[in-house]
Design a protein around this motif. Structure first.
Motif, PDB file in Angstrom:
ATOM      1  N   ILE A 132      33.224  50.105 -78.554  1.00  0.00           N
ATOM      2  CA  ILE A 132      32.684  50.442 -77.063  1.00  0.00           C
ATOM      3  C   ILE A 132      33.990  50.385 -76.322  1.00  0.00           C
ATOM      4  N   TYR A 136      34.716  53.959 -73.887  1.00  0.00           N
ATOM      5  CA  TYR A 136      34.593  53.759 -72.662  1.00  0.00           C
ATOM      6  C   TYR A 136      35.827  54.363 -71.865  1.00  0.00           C
ATOM      7  N   ALA A 140      36.261  57.049 -69.236  1.00  0.00           N
ATOM      8  CA  ALA A 140      36.652  56.861 -67.863  1.00  0.00           C
ATOM      9  C   ALA A 140      37.975  57.902 -67.584  1.00  0.00           C
ATOM     10  N   ARG A 145      32.745  58.969 -67.065  1.00  0.00           N
ATOM     11  CA  ARG A 145      31.810  57.640 -66.950  1.00  0.00           C
ATOM     12  C   ARG A 145      30.666  58.018 -65.878  1.00  0.00           C
ATOM     13  N   TRP A 221      25.262  51.188 -75.152  1.00  0.00           N
ATOM     14  CA  TRP A 221      26.211  52.134 -74.689  1.00  0.00           C
ATOM     15  C   TRP A 221      25.741  52.839 -73.043  1.00  0.00           C
ATOM     16  N   ILE A 224      26.736  50.119 -70.690  1.00  0.00           N
ATOM     17  CA  ILE A 224      28.101  50.090 -70.252  1.00  0.00           C
ATOM     18  C   ILE A 224      28.678  51.478 -69.654  1.00  0.00           C
ATOM     19  N   VAL A 225      28.232  52.556 -69.812  1.00  0.00           N
ATOM     20  CA  VAL A 225      28.898  53.674 -69.461  1.00  0.00           C
ATOM     21  C   VAL A 225      28.284  54.178 -68.267  1.00  0.00           C
TER      22      VAL A 225
END
Length: 284
Positions: A132, A136, A140, A145, A221, A224-225
């Motif tokens: 993860i 990420y 980013a 992102r 996912w 988070i993203v």
């Protein structure tokens, strides 16, 4: 010494016990779905003043209307559309790239083929949570992102499980058919599209079903993203409802019912194929 009559009675009792266990198991599995639908058809007042197991009287669709008519802080209709688009793109990518990679590992000889395959397959032992943070950071630093591509790129180029599943099935196709096609002048692409893929429809359907269910339910996912509602998927939107409307369980259950509905529809339409896919994956 047992008589045929005694054996027949024993068989009847055995079958009765088996079916009773199956019915109890089915009720335990279906009960949460039934409770979710019943609760979603109640008003908040009905839910607060009646037993959770009591049917709605009368049923109402206000909770569903509020979800899709902008009656909540969560844009549920957009989340539904984003999830559908993600599943379609990932499904197409998974099938396309996994089929090509699996065919290469199964039928094309090149130096280090088996070593590369087993090293790639070994990544199945890496827990998803471990990847993860690197994923990420990649998204980013690439400026992706909180975009649609951040949701699909980690999954669209195939997966070790999909490639392994297809490779094992492709290896079971008789080599004589492929050799005959090559003698007729067929190239690699034609052999793949005209012989291998048509003969592998059961396993491809299996992979498609697994992919749809997996990515429709994907939560970690996307959570988070992405931020905000622009690219929120249906699982994240439902989670947001649970945190914002903790006392309005009828609205939350309506969202949960909508999130489950496509998967239930898939099972209803393709239940025979799902059973066959379980048999195929177990055999392989």
């Amino acid at each position: 010494m047992s008589t045929p009559r005694k054996r027949g009675v024993a068989a009847v009792w055995t079958n009765t016990l088996v079916y009773a266990i199956l019915v109890i198991g089915a009720l335990l599995v279906l009960a949460p779905f039934a409770l979710s639908v019943m609760t979603s058809l109640k008003t908040p007042r009905q839910f607060a003043t009646s037993s959770p197991l009591e049917p709605p009287a009368p049923p109402t669709l206000d909770n569903f209307t509020n979800l899709f008519a902008g009656g909540t802080k969560v844009d549920f209709s957009r989340a539904f559309g984003v999830t559908f688009a993600v599943v379609i793109v990932v499904l197409v990518g998974q099938l396309l790239f996994s089929i090509m990679a699996a065919y290469a590992f199964a039928r094309i000889s090149f130096p280090g083929r088996d070593a590369v395959f087993w090293v790639y397959l070994a990544t199945l032992m890496v827990p998803q949570v471990v990847t993860i943070v690197p994923l990420y950071l990649m998204m980013a630093q690439s400026g992706l992102r909180n975009t649609f591509w951040a949701l699909v790129l980690p999954y669209v180029f195939g997966s070790p499980y999909a490639i392994f599943l297809l490779r094992e099935y492709f290896r079971s196709i008789p080599q004589d058919l492929i050799d005959a096609a090559r003698l007729d002048g067929a190239g690699t692409i034609r052999v793949l599209t005209r012989i291998v893929v048509p003969m592998s429809r059961p396993i491809i359907a299996t992979l498609a079903l697994i992919t749809v269910v997996t990515h429709w339910n994907n939560f970690m996912w996307p959570l988070i993203v992405t931020t905000g509602q622009d690219w929120a998927v249906i699982t994240v939107a439902t989670s947001s409802l649970q945190s914002q409307y903790t006392n309005n369980w009828t609205l939350v259950m309506a969202a949960t019912t909508i999130a489950m509905a496509p998967l239930i529809l898939i099972f209803a339409l393709f239940n025979r194929r799902i059973v066959d896919s379980i048999a195929i994956t177990s055999f392989k």
